[in-house]
Design an enzyme around this catalytic site. Sequence first.
Site, PDB file in Angstrom:
ATOM      1  N   ARG B 119      -0.267  -4.930  17.972  1.00 27.90           N
ATOM      2  CA  ARG B 119      -0.468  -5.934  16.912  1.00 27.90           C
ATOM      3  C   ARG B 119      -1.703  -5.686  16.048  1.00 27.90           C
ATOM      4  O   ARG B 119      -2.208  -6.604  15.408  1.00 27.90           O
ATOM      5  CB  ARG B 119      -0.529  -7.348  17.488  1.00 27.90           C
ATOM      6  CG  ARG B 119       0.741  -7.766  18.238  1.00 27.90           C
ATOM      7  CD  ARG B 119       0.826  -9.275  18.390  1.00 27.90           C
ATOM      8  NE  ARG B 119       1.996  -9.631  19.169  1.00 27.90           N
ATOM      9  CZ  ARG B 119       1.991  -9.807  20.492  1.00 27.90           C
ATOM     10  NH1 ARG B 119       0.868  -9.663  21.163  1.00 27.90           N
ATOM     11  NH2 ARG B 119       3.094 -10.128  21.114  1.00 27.90           N
ATOM     12  N   LYS B 141      -1.884  -0.649   1.486  1.00 31.13           N
ATOM     13  CA  LYS B 141      -0.426  -0.620   1.596  1.00 31.13           C
ATOM     14  C   LYS B 141      -0.012   0.481   2.569  1.00 31.13           C
ATOM     15  O   LYS B 141      -0.337   1.647   2.363  1.00 31.13           O
ATOM     16  CB  LYS B 141       0.209  -0.389   0.225  1.00 31.13           C
ATOM     17  CG  LYS B 141       0.174  -1.633  -0.642  1.00 31.13           C
ATOM     18  CD  LYS B 141       0.593  -1.364  -2.060  1.00 31.13           C
ATOM     19  CE  LYS B 141       2.099  -1.339  -2.225  1.00 31.13           C
ATOM     20  NZ  LYS B 141       2.464  -1.386  -3.676  1.00 31.13           N
ATOM     21  N   GLU B 183      -1.394   9.772 -11.143  1.00 34.00           N
ATOM     22  CA  GLU B 183      -1.927   8.456 -10.772  1.00 34.00           C
ATOM     23  C   GLU B 183      -3.260   8.190 -11.464  1.00 34.00           C
ATOM     24  O   GLU B 183      -3.570   7.058 -11.839  1.00 34.00           O
ATOM     25  CB  GLU B 183      -2.100   8.351  -9.246  1.00 34.00           C
ATOM     26  CG  GLU B 183      -0.789   8.384  -8.459  1.00 34.00           C
ATOM     27  CD  GLU B 183      -0.003   7.079  -8.512  1.00 34.00           C
ATOM     28  OE1 GLU B 183      -0.557   6.035  -8.892  1.00 34.00           O
ATOM     29  OE2 GLU B 183       1.198   7.117  -8.169  1.00 34.00           O
ATOM     30  N   LYS B 225      -8.633   0.728  -9.165  1.00 36.52           N
ATOM     31  CA  LYS B 225      -7.671   0.211  -8.194  1.00 36.52           C
ATOM     32  C   LYS B 225      -8.327  -0.841  -7.303  1.00 36.52           C
ATOM     33  O   LYS B 225      -7.717  -1.865  -6.988  1.00 36.52           O
ATOM     34  CB  LYS B 225      -7.070   1.329  -7.347  1.00 36.52           C
ATOM     35  CG  LYS B 225      -6.025   0.772  -6.382  1.00 36.52           C
ATOM     36  CD  LYS B 225      -5.036   1.769  -5.887  1.00 36.52           C
ATOM     37  CE  LYS B 225      -3.989   1.043  -5.022  1.00 36.52           C
ATOM     38  NZ  LYS B 225      -3.057   1.977  -4.392  1.00 36.52           N
ATOM     39  N   GLU B 235      -0.152  -8.444  -3.576  1.00 38.63           N
ATOM     40  CA  GLU B 235       0.775  -8.033  -4.621  1.00 38.63           C
ATOM     41  C   GLU B 235       1.629  -9.183  -5.125  1.00 38.63           C
ATOM     42  O   GLU B 235       2.823  -9.047  -5.335  1.00 38.63           O
ATOM     43  CB  GLU B 235       1.677  -6.914  -4.091  1.00 38.63           C
ATOM     44  CG  GLU B 235       2.191  -6.032  -5.193  1.00 38.63           C
ATOM     45  CD  GLU B 235       2.792  -4.748  -4.666  1.00 38.63           C
ATOM     46  OE1 GLU B 235       3.203  -4.711  -3.508  1.00 38.63           O
ATOM     47  OE2 GLU B 235       2.838  -3.781  -5.431  1.00 38.63           O
ATOM     48  N   ARG B 239      -1.658  -7.186  -9.115  1.00 40.03           N
ATOM     49  CA  ARG B 239      -1.475  -5.893  -8.478  1.00 40.03           C
ATOM     50  C   ARG B 239      -0.183  -5.196  -8.872  1.00 40.03           C
ATOM     51  O   ARG B 239      -0.092  -3.973  -8.825  1.00 40.03           O
ATOM     52  CB  ARG B 239      -1.530  -6.070  -6.961  1.00 40.03           C
ATOM     53  CG  ARG B 239      -1.441  -4.771  -6.215  1.00 40.03           C
ATOM     54  CD  ARG B 239      -1.964  -4.965  -4.820  1.00 40.03           C
ATOM     55  NE  ARG B 239      -1.726  -3.801  -3.996  1.00 40.03           N
ATOM     56  CZ  ARG B 239      -2.268  -3.626  -2.815  1.00 40.03           C
ATOM     57  NH1 ARG B 239      -3.081  -4.536  -2.339  1.00 40.03           N
ATOM     58  NH2 ARG B 239      -2.022  -2.556  -2.112  1.00 40.03           N
ATOM     59  N   ASN B 243       2.276  -0.686 -10.351  1.00 40.14           N
ATOM     60  CA  ASN B 243       3.601  -0.082 -10.244  1.00 40.14           C
ATOM     61  C   ASN B 243       4.116   0.421 -11.587  1.00 40.14           C
ATOM     62  O   ASN B 243       5.303   0.731 -11.718  1.00 40.14           O
ATOM     63  CB  ASN B 243       4.592  -1.081  -9.640  1.00 40.14           C
ATOM     64  CG  ASN B 243       4.327  -1.286  -8.165  1.00 40.14           C
ATOM     65  OD1 ASN B 243       3.979  -0.347  -7.463  1.00 40.14           O
ATOM     66  ND2 ASN B 243       4.471  -2.517  -7.711  1.00 40.14           N
ATOM     67  N   HIS B 246       6.783   3.021 -11.687  1.00 44.40           N
ATOM     68  CA  HIS B 246       7.310   3.175 -10.339  1.00 44.40           C
ATOM     69  C   HIS B 246       8.765   2.772 -10.179  1.00 44.40           C
ATOM     70  O   HIS B 246       9.435   3.251  -9.282  1.00 44.40           O
ATOM     71  CB  HIS B 246       6.450   2.395  -9.332  1.00 44.40           C
ATOM     72  CG  HIS B 246       5.194   3.120  -8.950  1.00 44.40           C
ATOM     73  ND1 HIS B 246       4.241   3.501  -9.868  1.00 44.40           N
ATOM     74  CD2 HIS B 246       4.735   3.549  -7.746  1.00 44.40           C
ATOM     75  CE1 HIS B 246       3.252   4.115  -9.243  1.00 44.40           C
ATOM     76  NE2 HIS B 246       3.514   4.161  -7.963  1.00 44.40           N
ATOM     77  N   HIS B 250      10.859   5.427  -8.353  1.00 47.51           N
ATOM     78  CA  HIS B 250      11.579   5.210  -7.095  1.00 47.51           C
ATOM     79  C   HIS B 250      13.044   5.599  -7.230  1.00 47.51           C
ATOM     80  O   HIS B 250      13.639   6.136  -6.304  1.00 47.51           O
ATOM     81  CB  HIS B 250      11.454   3.749  -6.656  1.00 47.51           C
ATOM     82  CG  HIS B 250      10.119   3.432  -6.068  1.00 47.51           C
ATOM     83  ND1 HIS B 250       9.820   2.221  -5.497  1.00 47.51           N
ATOM     84  CD2 HIS B 250       9.007   4.184  -5.939  1.00 47.51           C
ATOM     85  CE1 HIS B 250       8.571   2.234  -5.065  1.00 47.51           C
ATOM     86  NE2 HIS B 250       8.051   3.408  -5.325  1.00 47.51           N
ATOM     87  N   HIS B 263       5.883  12.462  -5.090  1.00 46.75           N
ATOM     88  CA  HIS B 263       5.808  11.090  -5.581  1.00 46.75           C
ATOM     89  C   HIS B 263       5.076  11.032  -6.931  1.00 46.75           C
ATOM     90  O   HIS B 263       5.528  10.372  -7.870  1.00 46.75           O
ATOM     91  CB  HIS B 263       5.105  10.211  -4.548  1.00 46.75           C
ATOM     92  CG  HIS B 263       4.905   8.791  -4.996  1.00 46.75           C
ATOM     93  ND1 HIS B 263       5.960   7.936  -5.265  1.00 46.75           N
ATOM     94  CD2 HIS B 263       3.775   8.077  -5.248  1.00 46.75           C
ATOM     95  CE1 HIS B 263       5.479   6.761  -5.658  1.00 46.75           C
ATOM     96  NE2 HIS B 263       4.159   6.820  -5.660  1.00 46.75           N
TER      97      HIS B 263
END
Lengths: 369, 369
Positions: B119, B141, B183, B225, B235, B239, B243, B246, B250, B263
Site C-alpha cells: 500500500r 503520474k 516535450e 511542469k 489532473e 494540469r 496533455n 496527447h 495516444h 512516446h
Amino acid sequence: MKEVRVETPGGSYPIRIAPGRLDRLAEAVPADATTLVVVTNPTVAALYAERAEQALAATGRPILRIELPDGEQYKDWQTLNLIFDAMLARHCDRKAVIVALGGGVIGDIAGFAAAVYMRGIRFIQVPTTLLSQVDSSVGGKTAVNHPIGKNMIGAFYQPIAVEIDTDVLSTLPAREVSAGLAEVIKYGAILDADFFAWCEAHAQDLRALEPGALAVAIARSCELKAYVVSQDERETGLRAILNFGHTFAHAIEAGLGFGAWLHGEAVGCGMVQAAELSARAAGLPQSDAERIRGLVLAIGCPVYAPDLGTDRWFDLMQGDKKTEAGQIRFILLPRLGEAVRTPAEAGLVRQVLDRTVARTAGEQPATLA
Amino acid sequence: MKEVRVETPGGSYPIRIAPGRLDRLAEAVPADATTLVVVTNPTVAALYAERAEQALAATGRPILRIELPDGEQYKDWQTLNLIFDAMLARHCDRKAVIVALGGGVIGDIAGFAAAVYMRGIRFIQVPTTLLSQVDSSVGGKTAVNHPIGKNMIGAFYQPIAVEIDTDVLSTLPAREVSAGLAEVIKYGAILDADFFAWCEAHAQDLRALEPGALAVAIARSCELKAYVVSQDERETGLRAILNFGHTFAHAIEAGLGFGAWLHGEAVGCGMVQAAELSARAAGLPQSDAERIRGLVLAIGCPVYAPDLGTDRWFDLMQGDKKTEAGQIRFILLPRLGEAVRTPAEAGLVRQVLDRTVARTAGEQPATLA
C-alpha cells in the site's frame, strides 16, 4: 439513521447505518457521475443486486454490473483485471463511480480497482457482511493478495460514502456473524474496556442478530475505528493497534491457504494468541487473557490455532508486512482497552504457540472440523 | 547544481539537476531506509547500474537490483509483478526504498510498484532519458498499460526525490533526444511563448546536447511542469493542458502498437495535429501553427501521422481517458503560450486528419521508415 463521519487527510466521508439503506443508494451518488459500476459476486447479486440497481436507477445513470467469483482465493490480480476489462470495454471514464456491493473481499478488490483505474475514480462501499461493516469499510485500506502474502498489493484509498444496511445481515451464515463479531470485540480489547464488557454481556444477543444490540455494536465499532484512522491514515503509528491478533491471524490464513478459515475467525483465534503473549510480555493480567479467550469462544470463533509446525509459524509471521528489519513486532495489551506495538522475544512466542496450537482435532470448534 | 522544488498536496520533493548526480545518490536516501531496490533494464544497467549501486552502497543498506525487460511493450502487469515477486522473496518491508533508474517506462512502472507495494513505499527517480527528465519524473503520474489503452491502470504518487544527471544523456540515441525535445517545446507552446522562441533559436544546440542549452531547457521544463502540478495534483483542471498533443499521440501509439514510435515522437506529431486543430477551432493564427510544425521538424520529430483510417482514428481517440461522456475533448491553443481544454467538432477533427496523415511513405522522417 446513525451517521459516523470519518475525517482523514486524504478526504472525509460519511458512514450511514440504518435498515433499508440499500433502497436509498441514489443519495450517495454524486451529481456528475457517469456510469455506475456495481461490483459484486453471484451470492450477493442473487440476494441484493436488483434492489441496489433499482435504487441506483433513480439517478438516471447507466449501470454496469460486474460479478466477480466469490471467495478470498479470487482476491488477486486476475480477478481485479475482470473489472478493468469490463470498464474499459464500456469506455468508462474518470467520472464513473464504483459501487462495491458485498463483503470484505469485494470491498478490498473494488476499492483497489477504484484506486488505480485511470489513476483513481470515486467509489461507494455497500458492505453486506458484519465483518466488512465494522472493519474493511472503514479506513480506506484496499488490496489484493499475492501468492507470497495477503494484501501485499494495494492502496490507501477512501470511499466517498459507506452505506450500511443492517437488514442484509439476516441472510448471513452464522459462521460469518461470528467472524464479524471477532472484529467488534477487538475494538473493545484495544480501545474501550467498557465496550468489551458490554460485548461480554450481549454476546448471545449479538450472535442472534438482535437489532438493537447490533446497531450499538456496529456504530461503536465504526466510531472507534474512525477515531483511530482519523489520527493516522497511513498506518505509521496508532493505526497499527488495529492489527491486534493479525500477525497470528495472517500466519493462520497463509498457512492453511487463504479461505480455509474466514478472516474474522483467524482474527478471533489470533487475539487469543496475542492475549496470551500479552500476559507473558506486556503485563496483561492472566485473568484478562482468559476473558478475551472466553469472549472469543462465546461469539463462536475458534480459540485453538492450526498446527503448522513452529518453524513455519515463524516464517509466516516474518513474511507478514508488519515485520521491520527482520524483527517480529506484535500489538500487545498492557491492560484491557489499551494496546501497544512492541517486539517480542522468540522464546515467549514459542510458549504461546505451544499453549494455543491445537494438538487434537477435538480442540477445534465443530464449524471448522 | 540546479534545484527545482515541487510542492503538491500529496507531498513536496526536490528535483536536483547537475552533471555527476549519479555518484551522489546516497544523499537522497532517507536515514530509516531498509533495502534499496534498484529497478532498471538491461540497457541502462550495462551503462549505469554499477555506478549507481556503488553510490548507494555508501548508505550501508542492502541493495536488490531488479532488471525488467526493456521497452514500452513490457509496461504491463506481468512486468510489474516481477518487482513484487523479487521484493517479497527478499522480505522487503515498508521501509524499503525503490530507486527507479531508467527512462519513462522504468519510472512509470517502478513508481506504480512503489505506490501499491504494501500500500505504498518511498521511491527515488533517477531518469536517464531526456524525455523522462523533463516529463515523467515530474508530477507523480505512475501507471502500466492495459491491452485496451495506455496508462489505464496507475496512481498519482510522488517520489521523495528526483536526481537528474545531465551527463547520462551522452549515451542516448539521437532519436530519443528528439523525442525528449518534443516535450520541452510543448512547455513553451502551452505556457511560455518566450521559452518557445528560445527553443526555436537553440534547436540545433539542443539536438547536439550542448550542455549549457540542455541545462536551461531541462530546468525550465521542470519549473513549468512543477508549476502546473503544484496547482493541480490530480489532473482535475489546469494540469490537463500538459496533455497538449496527447489525444492524437495516444491514438498513434495505440494504433501502431505501443513501442513502434517513441512516446515523444508521437507527442511531437500530435502537437502538429493539435496546432492545426487549434487554428481551426480555437483561433490560433495559422502562422503559429506553422511555427509549431517547423520546430517539431527542427528537433527531428515526425510531422505526419500514420494512416490508421479515419474511423479507427476516432475510435482510438474516444478510447483515450480524456473522453468524458462520449465527447472528445482536446487541449488547444488560442495563442502560442496559452492552452485551453475544449471539445472540438468532429468535422474539424476530420479536416485535421486529412491534412496531417501521411499519404506516402516519403512523408515520414527517415528514422521511422
